[in-house]
Design a protein around this motif. Sequence first.
Motif, short mmCIF file in Angstrom:
data_model
loop_
_atom_site.label_atom_id
_atom_site.label_comp_id
_atom_site.label_asym_id
_atom_site.label_seq_id
_atom_site.Cartn_x
_atom_site.Cartn_y
_atom_site.Cartn_z
N ALA A 148 0.96 -1.20 -0.12
CA ALA A 148 -0.06 -0.09 -0.01
C ALA A 148 0.89 1.42 0.00
O ALA A 148 0.54 2.25 -0.51
CB ALA A 148 -0.93 -0.01 1.10
N ASP A 149 2.03 1.35 0.94
CA ASP A 149 2.94 2.50 0.62
C ASP A 149 3.35 2.67 -0.70
O ASP A 149 3.51 3.73 -1.09
CB ASP A 149 3.99 2.13 1.57
N PHE A 150 3.70 1.37 -1.54
CA PHE A 150 4.16 1.64 -2.74
C PHE A 150 3.35 2.45 -3.57
O PHE A 150 3.51 3.12 -4.64
CB PHE A 150 4.91 0.46 -3.15
N ALA A 151 1.92 1.61 -3.46
CA ALA A 151 0.97 2.13 -4.14
C ALA A 151 0.68 3.74 -3.97
O ALA A 151 0.41 4.52 -5.11
CB ALA A 151 -0.51 1.45 -3.97
N ASP A 152 0.77 4.28 -3.15
CA ASP A 152 0.56 5.63 -2.78
C ASP A 152 1.66 6.45 -3.44
O ASP A 152 1.47 7.39 -4.17
CB ASP A 152 0.64 5.90 -1.41
N ALA A 153 2.72 5.96 -3.42
CA ALA A 153 3.94 6.70 -4.03
C ALA A 153 3.95 6.46 -5.51
O ALA A 153 4.10 7.51 -6.17
CB ALA A 153 5.37 5.91 -3.36
N PHE A 154 3.32 5.44 -6.27
CA PHE A 154 3.37 5.45 -7.59
C PHE A 154 2.15 6.27 -8.05
O PHE A 154 2.46 6.99 -8.93
CB PHE A 154 2.81 3.74 -7.94
N LEU A 155 1.04 5.98 -7.46
CA LEU A 155 0.11 7.11 -7.83
C LEU A 155 0.44 8.55 -7.77
O LEU A 155 -0.13 9.32 -8.67
CB LEU A 155 -1.26 6.78 -6.78
N ALA A 156 1.27 8.86 -6.76
CA ALA A 156 1.35 10.55 -6.72
C ALA A 156 2.30 10.92 -7.97
O ALA A 156 2.60 12.04 -8.18
CB ALA A 156 2.07 10.70 -5.25
N ASN A 157 3.22 9.85 -8.17
CA ASN A 157 4.30 10.11 -9.34
C ASN A 157 3.75 9.92 -10.72
O ASN A 157 4.09 10.42 -11.65
CB ASN A 157 5.39 9.21 -9.04
N TRP A 158 2.61 9.29 -10.85
CA TRP A 158 2.26 8.82 -12.16
C TRP A 158 1.12 9.58 -12.56
O TRP A 158 0.81 10.11 -13.88
CB TRP A 158 1.43 7.54 -12.06
N THR A 218 7.61 13.66 -13.34
CA THR A 218 8.98 13.64 -12.51
C THR A 218 9.41 12.10 -12.02
O THR A 218 10.48 11.89 -11.32
CB THR A 218 8.48 13.91 -11.13
N VAL A 219 9.09 10.99 -12.94
CA VAL A 219 9.86 9.66 -13.00
C VAL A 219 10.88 9.72 -13.98
O VAL A 219 11.91 9.53 -13.70
CB VAL A 219 8.73 8.70 -12.85
N THR A 220 10.38 9.69 -15.14
CA THR A 220 11.22 9.79 -16.45
C THR A 220 10.96 11.21 -16.95
O THR A 220 10.17 11.66 -17.30
CB THR A 220 11.01 8.88 -17.39
N LEU A 221 12.09 12.04 -16.49
CA LEU A 221 12.02 13.62 -16.65
C LEU A 221 11.84 13.94 -18.31
O LEU A 221 12.31 13.26 -19.27
CB LEU A 221 13.07 14.22 -15.88
N ALA A 222 11.50 15.21 -18.63
CA ALA A 222 11.49 15.50 -20.00
C ALA A 222 12.87 15.57 -20.43
O ALA A 222 12.87 15.22 -21.59
CB ALA A 222 10.74 16.84 -20.01
N GLU A 223 13.86 15.77 -19.79
CA GLU A 223 15.44 15.78 -20.32
C GLU A 223 15.58 14.44 -20.61
O GLU A 223 16.39 14.26 -21.49
CB GLU A 223 16.07 16.30 -19.23
N HIS A 224 15.11 13.30 -20.05
CA HIS A 224 15.33 11.96 -20.46
C HIS A 224 14.83 11.86 -22.03
O HIS A 224 15.42 11.12 -22.71
CB HIS A 224 14.75 10.83 -19.67
N SER A 225 13.57 12.24 -22.29
CA SER A 225 12.96 11.95 -23.50
C SER A 225 13.84 12.88 -24.31
O SER A 225 13.99 12.31 -25.48
CB SER A 225 11.34 12.44 -23.47
#
Length: 270
Positions: A148-158, A218-225
């Motif tokens: 559940a902790d990972f779920a909260d973090a993923f959703l906030a980042n996605w 904020t996961v794979t940044l625009a600069e990565h693309s």
Amino acid sequence: MAALDNFTADDGATIAFRFDGAADQPVLILSNSIATDHSMWDGQIGSFARHFRVLRYDMRGHGDSSAPNGAYSLDRLGRDVLELMDGLGIPQAHFLGLSLGGYVGQWLGVHAPGRVLRLVLSNTAPHLGPAAVIDEKIAALNGGAPMADFADAFLANWFPRELLERDPKTTERFRRMILRTPPHGLAGAFAVVRDADLRRLLPLIDRPTLVIGGAHDTVTLAEHSEQIAAAIPGARLAMLPSVHLPNVEMPVPYEDAVLGFLLESCQPRP
């Protein structure tokens, strides 16, 4: 939802997959992000299946596919796709991968270009780190940390906060996807992210390539693309005003970008 079929890879792992669309259309393979499954693409099937025979699969460690113990490698994830194509009699296909699926797409472009028609690399990176941070996540998963902790973090980042607040149905659908991901499968996939480094290999990709980035990712940044698009000869870049899952956040512009690129190859020459 229709039941998934299963394919057995050469190491005994089963890969769950399904088709949508007419059998006489060119094949488009969709590859999921970490901690999701093939259903992350549900919103795109109505649009994509009008033009393609869409093949979706659950990456090993996710969904209804096997989740072997231990670290996975990008080579293994790439070979899963090639073995699936071989088993289904698909000599070539378009490939769209998002996030971890985009890592797989990069690997295919480098190591199996003859199997790829057109390549779409969405919200991904050639390398992420630092390794110590990813090792902490792997250790937490292997040590029984609550999913559940990972779920909260993923959703906030996605997703942007506004979407999470106004669309609880989508939020809960993706939360369920994350929670049904086996912790050891997620740990194995994190090892891929930790170990993969495609930066020096990107110029070897000679397939027509579209890179889709999120300006607010904020996961794979625009600069990565931007880095990927600059390194692959002739690659195009489509930057959307999104976070990490633009296919969910802004499906119409996303589908327009993908189809506009893929359907060029289906147009008759003048």
